[in-house]
Design a protein around this motif. Structure first.
Motif, PDB file in Angstrom:
ATOM      1  N   GLY A  95      86.230  44.469  69.529  1.00 46.23           N
ATOM      2  CA  GLY A  95      85.250  43.460  69.188  1.00 46.23           C
ATOM      3  C   GLY A  95      84.086  44.013  68.390  1.00 46.23           C
ATOM      4  N   HIS A  96      83.634  45.212  68.745  1.00 45.90           N
ATOM      5  CA  HIS A  96      82.529  45.827  68.021  1.00 45.90           C
ATOM      6  C   HIS A  96      82.520  47.314  68.351  1.00 45.90           C
ATOM      7  N   GLY A  97      81.684  48.046  67.659  1.00 43.25           N
ATOM      8  CA  GLY A  97      81.591  49.468  67.921  1.00 43.25           C
ATOM      9  C   GLY A  97      81.581  50.272  66.641  1.00 43.25           C
ATOM     10  N   VAL A  98      81.807  51.558  66.789  1.00 45.77           N
ATOM     11  CA  VAL A  98      81.785  52.470  65.649  1.00 45.77           C
ATOM     12  C   VAL A  98      83.166  52.535  65.012  1.00 45.77           C
ATOM     13  N   TRP A  99      83.200  52.331  63.737  1.00 47.60           N
ATOM     14  CA  TRP A  99      84.422  52.444  62.949  1.00 47.60           C
ATOM     15  C   TRP A  99      84.183  53.487  61.874  1.00 47.60           C
ATOM     16  N   ALA A 100      85.237  54.044  61.344  1.00 49.23           N
ATOM     17  CA  ALA A 100      85.130  54.976  60.222  1.00 49.23           C
ATOM     18  C   ALA A 100      86.081  54.520  59.125  1.00 49.23           C
ATOM     19  N   ARG A 101      85.673  54.798  57.894  1.00 48.80           N
ATOM     20  CA  ARG A 101      86.509  54.459  56.748  1.00 48.80           C
ATOM     21  C   ARG A 101      86.530  55.642  55.801  1.00 48.80           C
ATOM     22  N   VAL A 102      87.725  55.978  55.315  1.00 56.45           N
ATOM     23  CA  VAL A 102      87.904  57.005  54.303  1.00 56.45           C
ATOM     24  C   VAL A 102      88.722  56.369  53.193  1.00 56.45           C
ATOM     25  N   GLY A 103      88.276  56.568  51.958  1.00 54.46           N
ATOM     26  CA  GLY A 103      89.006  55.942  50.874  1.00 54.46           C
ATOM     27  C   GLY A 103      88.725  56.575  49.532  1.00 54.46           C
ATOM     28  N   TYR A 104      89.367  56.027  48.535  1.00 53.72           N
ATOM     29  CA  TYR A 104      89.213  56.499  47.170  1.00 53.72           C
ATOM     30  C   TYR A 104      89.144  55.272  46.275  1.00 53.72           C
ATOM     31  N   GLU A 105      88.283  55.337  45.252  1.00 56.02           N
ATOM     32  CA  GLU A 105      88.234  54.238  44.298  1.00 56.02           C
ATOM     33  C   GLU A 105      88.261  54.750  42.876  1.00 56.02           C
ATOM     34  N   LEU A 106      88.781  53.905  42.015  1.00 58.19           N
ATOM     35  CA  LEU A 106      88.951  54.225  40.607  1.00 58.19           C
ATOM     36  C   LEU A 106      88.357  53.076  39.800  1.00 58.19           C
ATOM     37  N   ALA A 107      87.552  53.396  38.803  1.00 59.27           N
ATOM     38  CA  ALA A 107      86.949  52.371  37.949  1.00 59.27           C
ATOM     39  C   ALA A 107      87.584  52.430  36.571  1.00 59.27           C
ATOM     40  N   SER A 108      88.278  51.362  36.199  1.00 64.94           N
ATOM     41  CA  SER A 108      88.855  51.298  34.862  1.00 64.94           C
ATOM     42  C   SER A 108      89.432  49.916  34.632  1.00 64.94           C
ATOM     43  N   PRO A 109      89.022  49.174  33.676  1.00 69.80           N
ATOM     44  CA  PRO A 109      87.809  49.370  32.881  1.00 69.80           C
ATOM     45  C   PRO A 109      86.590  48.891  33.664  1.00 69.80           C
ATOM     46  N   ALA A 110      85.443  49.516  33.387  1.00 73.09           N
ATOM     47  CA  ALA A 110      84.201  49.090  34.047  1.00 73.09           C
ATOM     48  C   ALA A 110      83.975  47.627  33.689  1.00 73.09           C
ATOM     49  N   PRO A 111      83.549  46.814  34.570  1.00 78.47           N
ATOM     50  CA  PRO A 111      82.972  46.995  35.889  1.00 78.47           C
ATOM     51  C   PRO A 111      83.977  46.803  37.034  1.00 78.47           C
ATOM     52  N   MET A 112      85.273  46.923  36.785  1.00 75.66           N
ATOM     53  CA  MET A 112      86.276  46.729  37.838  1.00 75.66           C
ATOM     54  C   MET A 112      86.526  48.027  38.600  1.00 75.66           C
ATOM     55  N   PHE A 113      86.667  47.904  39.912  1.00 75.08           N
ATOM     56  CA  PHE A 113      86.985  49.035  40.777  1.00 75.08           C
ATOM     57  C   PHE A 113      88.229  48.694  41.582  1.00 75.08           C
ATOM     58  N   TYR A 114      89.105  49.658  41.701  1.00 74.82           N
ATOM     59  CA  TYR A 114      90.298  49.532  42.537  1.00 74.82           C
ATOM     60  C   TYR A 114      90.170  50.582  43.631  1.00 74.82           C
ATOM     61  N   SER A 115      90.355  50.178  44.881  1.00 77.05           N
ATOM     62  CA  SER A 115      90.201  51.142  45.959  1.00 77.05           C
ATOM     63  C   SER A 115      91.329  51.002  46.970  1.00 77.05           C
ATOM     64  N   LEU A 116      91.539  52.097  47.688  1.00 75.84           N
ATOM     65  CA  LEU A 116      92.469  52.130  48.806  1.00 75.84           C
ATOM     66  C   LEU A 116      91.773  52.903  49.909  1.00 75.84           C
ATOM     67  N   SER A 117      91.650  52.294  51.080  1.00 73.29           N
ATOM     68  CA  SER A 117      90.965  52.963  52.185  1.00 73.29           C
ATOM     69  C   SER A 117      91.729  52.767  53.485  1.00 73.29           C
ATOM     70  N   GLY A 118      91.458  53.682  54.408  1.00 74.83           N
ATOM     71  CA  GLY A 118      91.968  53.584  55.758  1.00 74.83           C
ATOM     72  C   GLY A 118      90.783  53.455  56.695  1.00 74.83           C
ATOM     73  N   GLU A 119      90.863  52.544  57.652  1.00 74.45           N
ATOM     74  CA  GLU A 119      89.778  52.306  58.594  1.00 74.45           C
ATOM     75  C   GLU A 119      90.321  52.410  60.014  1.00 74.45           C
ATOM     76  N   THR A 120      89.491  52.908  60.934  1.00 76.73           N
ATOM     77  CA  THR A 120      89.919  53.025  62.322  1.00 76.73           C
ATOM     78  C   THR A 120      88.748  52.846  63.272  1.00 76.73           C
ATOM     79  N   ASP A 121      89.059  52.397  64.492  1.00 75.43           N
ATOM     80  CA  ASP A 121      88.060  52.326  65.555  1.00 75.43           C
ATOM     81  C   ASP A 121      88.217  53.497  66.522  1.00 75.43           C
ATOM     82  N   PHE A 122      89.049  54.472  66.187  1.00 75.18           N
ATOM     83  CA  PHE A 122      89.310  55.684  66.973  1.00 75.18           C
ATOM     84  C   PHE A 122      90.020  55.405  68.295  1.00 75.18           C
ATOM     85  N   ARG A 123      90.458  54.180  68.519  1.00 82.87           N
ATOM     86  CA  ARG A 123      91.132  53.867  69.779  1.00 82.87           C
ATOM     87  C   ARG A 123      92.521  53.290  69.544  1.00 82.87           C
ATOM     88  N   ARG A 124      92.582  52.107  68.929  1.00 80.71           N
ATOM     89  CA  ARG A 124      93.890  51.489  68.787  1.00 80.71           C
ATOM     90  C   ARG A 124      94.082  50.704  67.500  1.00 80.71           C
TER      91      ARG A 124
END
Length: 111
Positions: free
Chosen positions: A3-32
């Motif tokens: 429901g709430h708490g600390v989450w972490a996200r790690v990802g990478y983004e690429l800008a081409s052509p500006a001002p568009m960004f494409y990203s891929l990230s993984g997010e977790t709540d460290f539990r399930r």
């Protein structure tokens, strides 16, 4: 689902052509919950490092561990100074019998 708490996200983004960004990230709540998020966003430029860059994006979060894999829709808004930002959004996830809404606000640090 957490429901709430600390989450972490790690990802990478690429800008081409500006001002568009494409990203891929993984997010977790460290539990399930582990979520993979492909996202497309548009961002303005920061002005002299004083006025932040504003971004708006949409993507498809995929929950991988919390029961069967679920696909959803994400709307996301952000303010970013050169290396620090605030990102908020809403996920609408498919469920077995109903929709799940998940809102978030995150502090973001870029390298």
């Amino acid at each position: 689902m957490s429901g709430h708490g600390v989450w972490a996200r790690v990802g990478y983004e690429l800008a081409s052509p500006a001002p568009m960004f494409y990203s891929l990230s993984g997010e977790t709540d460290f539990r399930r919950v582990v979520t993979l998020v492909p996202l497309v966003s548009f961002a303005s430029e920061s002005v002299l490092g004083i006025i932040p860059s504003f971004s708006a994006g949409a993507g498809f979060p995929i929950d991988l561990l919390d029961g069967p894999a679920r696909l959803g829709l994400r709307g996301q808004l952000g303010l970013q100074w050169p290396y620090v930002g605030v990102v908020g959004g809403l996920d609408v996830m498919s469920g077995t019998s109903s929709l799940l809404l998940r809102g978030f606000v995150m502090l973001q640090v870029g390298l």
